[in-house]
Structure formats: structure tokens, C-alpha cells
Motif scaffolding. Structure first.
Motif, PDB file in Angstrom:
ATOM      1  N   ALA A   1     -18.896  -3.855   9.368  1.00  0.00           N
ATOM      2  CA  ALA A   1     -19.243  -2.538   9.893  1.00  0.00           C
ATOM      3  C   ALA A   1     -18.797  -1.442   8.924  1.00  0.00           C
ATOM      4  O   ALA A   1     -17.827  -1.607   8.176  1.00  0.00           O
ATOM      5  CB  ALA A   1     -18.598  -2.321  11.261  1.00  0.00           C
ATOM      6  N   VAL A   2     -19.517  -0.332   8.950  1.00  0.00           N
ATOM      7  CA  VAL A   2     -19.195   0.810   8.096  1.00  0.00           C
ATOM      8  C   VAL A   2     -18.255   1.735   8.860  1.00  0.00           C
ATOM      9  O   VAL A   2     -18.684   2.478   9.747  1.00  0.00           O
ATOM     10  CB  VAL A   2     -20.471   1.569   7.664  1.00  0.00           C
ATOM     11  N   GLY A   3     -16.981   1.680   8.501  1.00  0.00           N
ATOM     12  CA  GLY A   3     -15.992   2.553   9.109  1.00  0.00           C
ATOM     13  C   GLY A   3     -15.902   3.877   8.384  1.00  0.00           C
ATOM     14  O   GLY A   3     -16.617   4.135   7.403  1.00  0.00           O
ATOM     15  N   PRO A   4     -14.989   4.755   8.842  1.00  0.00           N
ATOM     16  CA  PRO A   4     -14.869   6.085   8.216  1.00  0.00           C
ATOM     17  C   PRO A   4     -14.523   6.019   6.728  1.00  0.00           C
ATOM     18  O   PRO A   4     -15.087   6.771   5.927  1.00  0.00           O
ATOM     19  CB  PRO A   4     -13.755   6.741   9.026  1.00  0.00           C
ATOM     20  N   ARG A   5     -13.597   5.158   6.347  1.00  0.00           N
ATOM     21  CA  ARG A   5     -13.192   5.084   4.936  1.00  0.00           C
ATOM     22  C   ARG A   5     -14.337   4.584   4.061  1.00  0.00           C
ATOM     23  O   ARG A   5     -14.570   5.106   2.967  1.00  0.00           O
ATOM     24  CB  ARG A   5     -11.975   4.179   4.795  1.00  0.00           C
ATOM     25  N   ARG A   6     -15.020   3.574   4.543  1.00  0.00           N
ATOM     26  CA  ARG A   6     -16.150   3.046   3.766  1.00  0.00           C
ATOM     27  C   ARG A   6     -17.270   4.086   3.676  1.00  0.00           C
ATOM     28  O   ARG A   6     -17.922   4.219   2.633  1.00  0.00           O
ATOM     29  CB  ARG A   6     -16.665   1.763   4.410  1.00  0.00           C
ATOM     30  N   TYR A   7     -17.468   4.825   4.753  1.00  0.00           N
ATOM     31  CA  TYR A   7     -18.504   5.859   4.724  1.00  0.00           C
ATOM     32  C   TYR A   7     -18.158   6.945   3.714  1.00  0.00           C
ATOM     33  O   TYR A   7     -19.033   7.391   2.945  1.00  0.00           O
ATOM     34  CB  TYR A   7     -18.670   6.470   6.120  1.00  0.00           C
ATOM     35  N   ILE A   8     -16.919   7.401   3.698  1.00  0.00           N
ATOM     36  CA  ILE A   8     -16.510   8.446   2.757  1.00  0.00           C
ATOM     37  C   ILE A   8     -16.654   7.954   1.321  1.00  0.00           C
ATOM     38  O   ILE A   8     -17.135   8.696   0.440  1.00  0.00           O
ATOM     39  CB  ILE A   8     -15.052   8.880   3.044  1.00  0.00           C
ATOM     40  N   ALA A   9     -16.248   6.704   1.062  1.00  0.00           N
ATOM     41  CA  ALA A   9     -16.359   6.151  -0.293  1.00  0.00           C
ATOM     42  C   ALA A   9     -17.818   6.083  -0.736  1.00  0.00           C
ATOM     43  O   ALA A   9     -18.166   6.495  -1.851  1.00  0.00           O
ATOM     44  CB  ALA A   9     -15.714   4.765  -0.335  1.00  0.00           C
ATOM     45  N   GLY A  10     -18.677   5.571   0.132  1.00  0.00           N
ATOM     46  CA  GLY A  10     -20.097   5.491  -0.210  1.00  0.00           C
ATOM     47  C   GLY A  10     -20.737   6.855  -0.341  1.00  0.00           C
ATOM     48  O   GLY A  10     -21.553   7.091  -1.240  1.00  0.00           O
ATOM     49  N   TYR A  11     -20.338   7.782   0.521  1.00  0.00           N
ATOM     50  CA  TYR A  11     -20.888   9.134   0.497  1.00  0.00           C
ATOM     51  C   TYR A  11     -20.555   9.837  -0.815  1.00  0.00           C
ATOM     52  O   TYR A  11     -21.434  10.411  -1.478  1.00  0.00           O
ATOM     53  CB  TYR A  11     -20.314   9.910   1.686  1.00  0.00           C
ATOM     54  N   LEU A  12     -19.284   9.788  -1.209  1.00  0.00           N
ATOM     55  CA  LEU A  12     -18.878  10.442  -2.450  1.00  0.00           C
ATOM     56  C   LEU A  12     -19.469   9.750  -3.673  1.00  0.00           C
ATOM     57  O   LEU A  12     -19.837  10.408  -4.652  1.00  0.00           O
ATOM     58  CB  LEU A  12     -17.348  10.461  -2.545  1.00  0.00           C
ATOM     59  N   LEU A  13     -19.573   8.433  -3.623  1.00  0.00           N
ATOM     60  CA  LEU A  13     -20.128   7.699  -4.758  1.00  0.00           C
ATOM     61  C   LEU A  13     -21.599   8.034  -4.961  1.00  0.00           C
ATOM     62  O   LEU A  13     -22.053   8.247  -6.097  1.00  0.00           O
ATOM     63  CB  LEU A  13     -19.948   6.187  -4.545  1.00  0.00           C
ATOM     64  N   VAL A  14     -22.339   8.096  -3.865  1.00  0.00           N
ATOM     65  CA  VAL A  14     -23.757   8.448  -3.960  1.00  0.00           C
ATOM     66  C   VAL A  14     -23.927   9.878  -4.456  1.00  0.00           C
ATOM     67  O   VAL A  14     -24.718  10.154  -5.360  1.00  0.00           O
ATOM     68  CB  VAL A  14     -24.457   8.269  -2.596  1.00  0.00           C
ATOM     69  N   PHE A  15     -23.169  10.793  -3.882  1.00  0.00           N
ATOM     70  CA  PHE A  15     -23.331  12.198  -4.261  1.00  0.00           C
ATOM     71  C   PHE A  15     -22.970  12.417  -5.731  1.00  0.00           C
ATOM     72  O   PHE A  15     -23.718  13.085  -6.464  1.00  0.00           O
ATOM     73  CB  PHE A  15     -22.456  13.080  -3.377  1.00  0.00           C
ATOM     74  N   CYS A  16     -21.829  11.896  -6.163  1.00  0.00           N
ATOM     75  CA  CYS A  16     -21.396  12.116  -7.548  1.00  0.00           C
ATOM     76  C   CYS A  16     -22.382  11.499  -8.534  1.00  0.00           C
ATOM     77  O   CYS A  16     -22.723  12.105  -9.555  1.00  0.00           O
ATOM     78  CB  CYS A  16     -20.001  11.525  -7.756  1.00  0.00           C
ATOM     79  N   SER A  17     -22.858  10.288  -8.236  1.00  0.00           N
ATOM     80  CA  SER A  17     -23.774   9.612  -9.151  1.00  0.00           C
ATOM     81  C   SER A  17     -25.108  10.341  -9.244  1.00  0.00           C
ATOM     82  O   SER A  17     -25.629  10.579 -10.333  1.00  0.00           O
ATOM     83  CB  SER A  17     -23.991   8.169  -8.689  1.00  0.00           C
ATOM     84  N   VAL A  18     -25.651  10.707  -8.090  1.00  0.00           N
ATOM     85  CA  VAL A  18     -26.970  11.358  -8.079  1.00  0.00           C
ATOM     86  C   VAL A  18     -26.894  12.770  -8.639  1.00  0.00           C
ATOM     87  O   VAL A  18     -27.810  13.223  -9.336  1.00  0.00           O
ATOM     88  CB  VAL A  18     -27.537  11.361  -6.645  1.00  0.00           C
ATOM     89  N   GLN A  19     -25.789  13.458  -8.387  1.00  0.00           N
ATOM     90  CA  GLN A  19     -25.631  14.806  -8.914  1.00  0.00           C
ATOM     91  C   GLN A  19     -25.542  14.777 -10.440  1.00  0.00           C
ATOM     92  O   GLN A  19     -26.131  15.619 -11.127  1.00  0.00           O
ATOM     93  CB  GLN A  19     -24.371  15.454  -8.330  1.00  0.00           C
TER      94      GLN A  19
END
Length: 216
Positions: A173-191
């Protein structure tokens, strides 16, 4: 002698006159030289005084003919970048509030962190691009973005469960920590990916399109 020199002088004035995007002199005076009419896709040679504006569909056809495969790929990547960033950022408030029960100030803190990362990411990419090729940077950034998207996918949501929010305790399951890690990784990479693709696009775009709106 002076009568014969006047037409030549007029022609020379038109040829050296500064032109706008469609070949019109910026000083408002009429006239185009034959060479300018020939290389300009906005005009044909069958109108009044040899000048006639082409129909809009012919101009569009000309632009599409100039869009080679590298340019189309870059434009697709730029569209994908905008779509991904907007989707992830827009969904963040709803996901964190409804799935994890976050308060408003927690959602705002995550948004503030993302906003503060924008400028440092751009500076870092500008620095590292001096030592690495654009294709290498694109490959790494796309890999990181794919990894981040994989972290955001919760496969346990496809199975019925008794949990109200998410399948807490399930290792998949995607918990809060995993969500934050994936969210920041996607944003930083795409930006960061935006600047690299823009650099590649400036190198592969045809010379005929590297003016006006397309250049900007």
C-alpha cells in the motif's frame, strides 16, 4: 540617367528594408523584392504586383511539413511534462486530505516545499548540463520520473478491503511517506526535464521555424 536610377534605388531600398514575420516592411512602405517573396512561405507570386498572401491552411501545411521527428518528440515530451506536473500537483490536496486525513496546513506545507524546490532544481540542471550531454540527462530524469510514478501507484486499491482510507499495514500500500517520496521524485525529475527538453528543441528545430512565435 536619373530616371533609370530611380527604380533601382527603390528596389534596393526594399531589399535592405527591415521586414516583419510575414515579409512586410516594418516602416509601413509597400513592396517586396523577388527573393523575399520566394523564400517567404506566407506569399505566392500570382497576386497584385506579384504578391499575394497564402491561405491559412497552406501556411499550416508548410509548418507541419517542417516538423521533423525530433521536433515532434520534443513537443510531445513537453506536453507530457505539463500534463504530469499539473495532474500530480492538482491531485495532491485531494489525495492527502481524503486518503491520509491531512489537515490544511500539512497540505500547504507540502506545496510550499515543492515551490521552494523549483529554482534550486533549475540552477542545478543548468550547472550539470555543462558536464553531461542532454540525452544522458533526459535518460536519467525519465528514469527517476518513472520510478516516482511507480511509487505513487497503489495496487492494493484494486482489491476490496475493509479500510476506510487505504490499506494501512499492507506492505504494497502507498502510505504517507511513500506518497511524499514519489511526489517529490516525480516533481523534481519532471521540472528539471523541462529545461533539458527545451535545450534539445532549440538544437533540432528547423531554421525555417526558428523565428517568431515558434522560436519563443
Amino acid at each position: 540617367g536619373s530616371a533609370g536610377a530611380s527604380p533601382a534605388g527603390d528596389t534596393l531600398a526594399v531589399e535592405t528594408r527591415e521586414l516583419d514575420g510575414c515579409g512586410f516592411p516594418t516602416d509601413g512602405a509597400p513592396g517586396l523584392c523577388a527573393e523575399e517573396r520566394f523564400i517567404n512561405p506566407c506569399f505566392d507570386d500570382d497576386g497584385v504586383d506579384g504578391v499575394k498572401r497564402r491561405p491559412f491552411w497552406r501556411q499550416v501545411k508548410y509548418v507541419l511539413a517542417q516538423l521533423n521527428l525530433p521536433v515532434r518528440i520534443c513537443m510531445f515530451l513537453l506536453f507530457s511534462k505539463m500534463f504530469t506536473v499539473e495532474s500530480v500537483i492538482s491531485a495532491a490536496s485531494m489525495v492527502t486530505k481524503n486518503r491520509y486525513g491531512w489537515a490544511v496546513h500539512q497540505v500547504g506545507t507540502l506545496g510550499m516545499i515543492v515551490g521552494c524546490l523549483t529554482i534550486p532544481i533549475s540552477v542545478f540542471i543548468g550547472w550539470i548540463s555543462q558536464y553531461r550531454e542532454d540525452r544522458v540527462l533526459m535518460l536519467w530524469l525519465m528514469s527517476f520520473a518513472t520510478l516516482g510514478m511507480a511509487l505513487l501507484i497503489d495496487v492494493t486499491d484494486m482489491v476490496d478491503a475493509e479500510a476506510e482510507n487505504y490499506n494501512e499495514g499492507n506492505p504494497w500500500a502507498v502510505g504517507p511517506r511513500r506518497y511524499i517520496a514519489g511526489y517529490l521524485l516525480v516533481f523534481c525529475s519532471v521540472q528539471a526535464f523541462d529545461g533539458v527538453v527545451g535545450s534539445v528543441l532549440s538544437k533540432v528545430i528547423p531554421t525555417a521555424l526558428a523565428t517568431g512565435t515558434l522560436n519563443s
